[in-house]
Write a protein that holds these residues in place. Sequence first.
Motif, PDB file in Angstrom:
ATOM      1  N   VAL A 139      13.651  68.556  24.551  1.00  0.00           N
ATOM      2  CA  VAL A 139      12.926  67.370  25.038  1.00  0.00           C
ATOM      3  C   VAL A 139      11.424  67.448  24.726  1.00  0.00           C
ATOM      4  CG1 VAL A 139      12.207  66.116  27.111  1.00  0.00           C
ATOM      5  CG2 VAL A 139      14.606  66.712  26.786  1.00  0.00           C
ATOM      6  N   PRO A 140      10.738  68.565  25.026  1.00  0.00           N
ATOM      7  CA  PRO A 140       9.300  68.598  24.691  1.00  0.00           C
ATOM      8  C   PRO A 140       9.040  68.454  23.200  1.00  0.00           C
ATOM      9  CG  PRO A 140       9.874  70.372  26.215  1.00  0.00           C
ATOM     10  CD  PRO A 140      11.160  69.793  25.721  1.00  0.00           C
ATOM     11  N   TYR A 141       9.910  69.038  22.376  1.00  0.00           N
ATOM     12  CA  TYR A 141       9.683  69.035  20.935  1.00  0.00           C
ATOM     13  C   TYR A 141       9.960  67.658  20.336  1.00  0.00           C
ATOM     14  CZ  TYR A 141       9.637  73.967  21.947  1.00  0.00           C
ATOM     15  OH  TYR A 141       9.331  75.189  22.483  1.00  0.00           O
ATOM     16  N   SER A 142      10.970  66.970  20.861  1.00  0.00           N
ATOM     17  CA  SER A 142      11.195  65.604  20.396  1.00  0.00           C
ATOM     18  C   SER A 142      10.043  64.708  20.826  1.00  0.00           C
ATOM     19  CB  SER A 142      12.519  65.067  20.937  1.00  0.00           C
ATOM     20  OG  SER A 142      12.492  64.956  22.356  1.00  0.00           O
ATOM     21  N   GLY A 143       9.457  64.999  21.988  1.00  0.00           N
ATOM     22  CA  GLY A 143       8.297  64.241  22.443  1.00  0.00           C
ATOM     23  C   GLY A 143       7.087  64.420  21.549  1.00  0.00           C
ATOM     24  N   ILE A 144       7.042  65.532  20.830  1.00  0.00           N
ATOM     25  CA  ILE A 144       5.952  65.797  19.887  1.00  0.00           C
ATOM     26  C   ILE A 144       6.323  65.331  18.484  1.00  0.00           C
ATOM     27  CG2 ILE A 144       4.611  67.622  18.767  1.00  0.00           C
ATOM     28  CD1 ILE A 144       4.911  69.225  21.408  1.00  0.00           C
ATOM     29  N   ASP A 145       7.468  65.806  17.993  1.00  0.00           N
ATOM     30  CA  ASP A 145       7.792  65.656  16.575  1.00  0.00           C
ATOM     31  C   ASP A 145       8.066  64.210  16.172  1.00  0.00           C
ATOM     32  OD1 ASP A 145       7.539  68.362  16.537  1.00  0.00           O
ATOM     33  OD2 ASP A 145       9.684  68.792  16.491  1.00  0.00           O
TER      34      ASP A 145
END
Length: 402
Positions: free
Chosen positions: A20-26
């Motif tokens: 979830v955090p990485y999809s929020g960034i990438d």
Amino acid sequence: MRIQPASFAFTLLLGLLASVPYSGIDMSLPALAATGAALGAPPADVGFTMSVFMLSLATAPLVYGPVSDRYGRRPVVVFGVTLFVVGSLACALAQSLPVLLVCRFGQGCGAASTTLTFAIIRDLFEGDNARAKMANVVIAINVVTLIAPTAGAALLALGSWRLIYTIQFVMGLVLLIALVTGFAESAKIDQTNRLAPSIIGRSYLQVLRHPISFAYILVGAAAGGTVMAYVTGSSLFFINSMGLRPNRYGLIFSACSGSVMAGAFLDRRLVAWNVSPAYVLMRGLTVSAVASGLLLATTLVGWVPLLLVVSLLVAVGLAFGLTIPNAIRATMHPLPQIAGAVGAVSGSIQMMAGAVSSGLVACLYDGRSALSMAAVMTPCSLLALASYLLIARPAERRVFAS
């Protein structure tokens, strides 16, 4: 129906939760320039949406960790994913950069609850099983991050940057339903424990004083700082400096994410071949430091062909995939009774390092080169290697010798 921890579905659920955090960034990376244009802000200023997001990822786990040790992982992650859903919708509706920054902070506070994924693994698995499960989760994360930049570029082409946050809202809602219906509590809750500030403080102090856990927290934080420097810097360099279209940048970033996944997959195979974590950590951290240093050297002399830059970033990603499952396992293993607090401190420090490195890259960006990215990646990667060689390994030797 509850999902069984030994099943592939459970690994997939943990992987999606941790991503979830990485999809929020990438997913947002290809849209930084378009977001700035729509909101009347320079691309470098829009880069602070990444720093704000990571700042929330760094601070919120300090609350989530002790609360999850006392009341369980399940209510905390359900609350956090709910907050992520609300924050994503608010981002999609933001009309100015200051409002978007506030909404991104709230979205990140929700995403921060997913740092408990590795505490959940510590609750349920031991030894090589835990290492393999963490490698599987890293692979699952990078399947998402492999797709996310390209998906973000496609969504940008189909609609606008607001569509990206709308899709994050939908994805978060689906994950929330899966958690509510399929995830059972993993922690062994002691009802006699009180959630008092003094107890929370003692737990955090125990983590910070533990020679092995804290040493590996430093290793993971420095390695994470290296990766977040290239996450932020690559968008600024490839799109704004080299003039690549967002869809081409999405392919490059997906290749870097794929290299992280390949590193984690290789580490999982090395577990089966009985290769020691120490061997893997040493090699992976060395590769990261060498590749980052070469990127800095070539940037300083003004020789930055596209293929070379991409190859060096892929090498850094491969090294990160190899090392991070082992660093996390080594961090979590010594203190199982306060796994939530360990995960909170680890996640907080790692995300703070990422926020600082990302902010430095954005602040130092000169508008024409990869210098700010390389200049931040190199010391971070060297710090990760030095923390392992000079702090973590000697601490392990002292503990095992006693």
